[in-house]
Design a protein around this motif. Structure first.
Motif, mmCIF file in Angstrom:
data_model
loop_
_atom_site.group_PDB
_atom_site.id
_atom_site.type_symbol
_atom_site.label_atom_id
_atom_site.label_comp_id
_atom_site.label_asym_id
_atom_site.label_seq_id
_atom_site.Cartn_x
_atom_site.Cartn_y
_atom_site.Cartn_z
ATOM 1 N N ASN A 12 52.340 -14.256 26.324
ATOM 2 C CA ASN A 12 53.064 -13.217 25.586
ATOM 3 C C ASN A 12 54.441 -12.926 26.169
ATOM 4 O O ASN A 12 55.422 -12.810 25.444
ATOM 5 C CB ASN A 12 52.240 -11.921 25.559
ATOM 6 N N MET A 13 54.519 -12.816 27.520
ATOM 7 C CA MET A 13 55.789 -12.479 28.141
ATOM 8 C C MET A 13 56.777 -13.628 28.035
ATOM 9 O O MET A 13 57.959 -13.421 27.745
ATOM 10 C CB MET A 13 55.572 -12.098 29.609
ATOM 11 N N GLY A 14 56.305 -14.849 28.272
ATOM 12 C CA GLY A 14 57.179 -16.003 28.149
ATOM 13 C C GLY A 14 57.730 -16.139 26.744
ATOM 14 O O GLY A 14 58.930 -16.383 26.545
ATOM 15 N N GLN A 15 56.878 -15.956 25.754
ATOM 16 C CA GLN A 15 57.319 -16.049 24.357
ATOM 17 C C GLN A 15 58.301 -14.932 24.019
ATOM 18 O O GLN A 15 59.261 -15.148 23.277
ATOM 19 C CB GLN A 15 56.112 -15.988 23.428
ATOM 20 N N ALA A 16 58.050 -13.744 24.561
ATOM 21 C CA ALA A 16 58.965 -12.627 24.302
ATOM 22 C C ALA A 16 60.357 -12.935 24.846
ATOM 23 O O ALA A 16 61.373 -12.682 24.182
ATOM 24 C CB ALA A 16 58.418 -11.348 24.932
ATOM 25 N N MET A 17 60.414 -13.495 26.047
ATOM 26 C CA MET A 17 61.698 -13.820 26.658
ATOM 27 C C MET A 17 62.412 -14.945 25.895
ATOM 28 O O MET A 17 63.613 -14.870 25.641
ATOM 29 C CB MET A 17 61.499 -14.203 28.125
ATOM 30 N N VAL A 18 61.667 -15.965 25.532
ATOM 31 C CA VAL A 18 62.253 -17.056 24.748
ATOM 32 C C VAL A 18 62.786 -16.531 23.424
ATOM 33 O O VAL A 18 63.902 -16.872 23.000
ATOM 34 C CB VAL A 18 61.217 -18.175 24.498
ATOM 35 N N GLY A 19 61.988 -15.684 22.780
ATOM 36 C CA GLY A 19 62.416 -15.115 21.502
ATOM 37 C C GLY A 19 63.716 -14.351 21.640
ATOM 38 O O GLY A 19 64.629 -14.479 20.818
ATOM 39 N N GLY A 20 63.824 -13.562 22.709
ATOM 40 C CA GLY A 20 65.046 -12.798 22.936
ATOM 41 C C GLY A 20 66.243 -13.691 23.187
ATOM 42 O O GLY A 20 67.329 -13.471 22.638
ATOM 43 N N ILE A 21 66.057 -14.709 24.014
ATOM 44 C CA ILE A 21 67.161 -15.621 24.347
ATOM 45 C C ILE A 21 67.650 -16.362 23.114
ATOM 46 O O ILE A 21 68.850 -16.459 22.854
ATOM 47 C CB ILE A 21 66.713 -16.614 25.440
ATOM 48 N N VAL A 22 66.716 -16.889 22.326
ATOM 49 C CA VAL A 22 67.092 -17.672 21.145
ATOM 50 C C VAL A 22 67.732 -16.783 20.080
ATOM 51 O O VAL A 22 68.754 -17.143 19.486
ATOM 52 C CB VAL A 22 65.866 -18.420 20.571
ATOM 53 N N LYS A 23 67.137 -15.616 19.846
ATOM 54 C CA LYS A 23 67.673 -14.718 18.820
ATOM 55 C C LYS A 23 69.059 -14.196 19.171
ATOM 56 O O LYS A 23 69.878 -13.936 18.293
ATOM 57 C CB LYS A 23 66.710 -13.542 18.604
ATOM 58 N N SER A 24 69.341 -14.067 20.458
ATOM 59 C CA SER A 24 70.653 -13.569 20.882
ATOM 60 C C SER A 24 71.747 -14.626 20.743
ATOM 61 O O SER A 24 72.932 -14.321 20.799
ATOM 62 C CB SER A 24 70.600 -13.129 22.348
#
Length: 268
Positions: A12-24
């Motif tokens: 969950n945490m890894g996906q959350a961080m990836v999601g934030g990086i990609v979306k930004s």
């Protein structure tokens, strides 16, 4: 930024961080790699964010300029043992597990590397994360700024002394769970008074979001903001009085202390 960011662990945490990086859009999806034992989980991540995925930790580790260990604390040791001899000499290692200190990470790799101990939280997925970091002395100011820039792509960042990291776990790392419980409880109260469930959740969540934004944007003390809502003999002060009678603040502080103590226990 032309770095390759690698993640080991697609939880969950890894996906959350990836999601934030990609979306930004700080990095292109092809600059982000993620390894996990679960092919099913990787398929979801690849489809959602378009990043490179692999079931081989070594493949990600050897290519990453910044390597984020987003796995459960109990498997940090075997993961580090697997990759310690193939990471780049100048790689920046970011750890995000509660209780995993910098010295333990350095010992696991068997040498001094650039290590950043970080404590993010799941609101990173919606670009509103809170991450605290403690870098070791191997990182230059420019490299610390680079790490901060990466982590700011999904929220706010604070640099803290590592000895405070156990307290950070309770105030921001684990606290979204408390807030979700608070929102759920508020919604339950609204449903008890006749408001439909879906409306109750939206209303309670927006009230929490707006209140938090007032604290951050105005810089005012939370107590002063509370006083602004509490009219003499009004409904709000009645509710506040009941919360005080039932130990609201004491319950929150006790819960946070338990969380901090657990983090300290996990570090031993």
């Amino acid at each position: 930024m032309k770095k390759i960011i690698g993640f080991i662990g697609a939880g969950n945490m890894g996906q959350a961080m990836v999601g934030g990086i990609v979306k930004s859009k700080l990095l292109q999806p092809q600059q982000v790699m993620m390894a996990d034992r679960s092919e099913e989980r990787l398929k979801v991540v690849s489809k959602e964010y378009g990043i490179k995925v692999n079931t081989d930790n070594k493949e990600v580790a050897k290519n990453a300029d910044v390597l984020i260990l987003s796995v459960k604390p109990n498997i940090y040791a075997p993961v580090i043992e697997e990759i310690k001899d193939i990471v780049k000499e100048d790689v920046i290692i970011i750890t995000i597990a509660a209780g995993k200190d910098i010295s333990g990470t350095e010992k696991g790799f068997g040498r001094k590397l650039k290590v950043v101990r970080a404590m993010p939280n799941t609101p990173a997925l919606v670009g509103e994360g809170m991450t605290s970091i403690s870098p070791n002395e191997k990182l230059s100011n420019e490299e610390i700024d680079e790490v901060v820039k990466i982590l700011k792509s999904f929220g706010k960042v604070e640099i803290v002394n590592e000895k405070l990291m156990n307290a950070v776990t309770s105030v921001s790392g684990s606290s979204p769970a408390y807030v979700f419980m608070f929102i759920e409880a508020m919604a339950d109260g609204a449903v008890l008074d006749g408001i439909p469930r879906d409306q109750a959740y939206r209303m309670a969540a927006q009230a929490v979001l707006g209140s938090a934004k007032m604290v951050l944007d105005t810089g005012m003390h939370p107590g002063a903001l509370k006083d602004m809502v509490c009219s003499p003999s009004g409904t709000t002060i009645e509710a506040v009085t009941t919360l005080e009678k039932t130990g609201f603040r004491a319950a929150v502080i006790s819960a946070m202390k338990s969380c901090t103590n657990k983090s300290i226990e996990m570090s031993k």
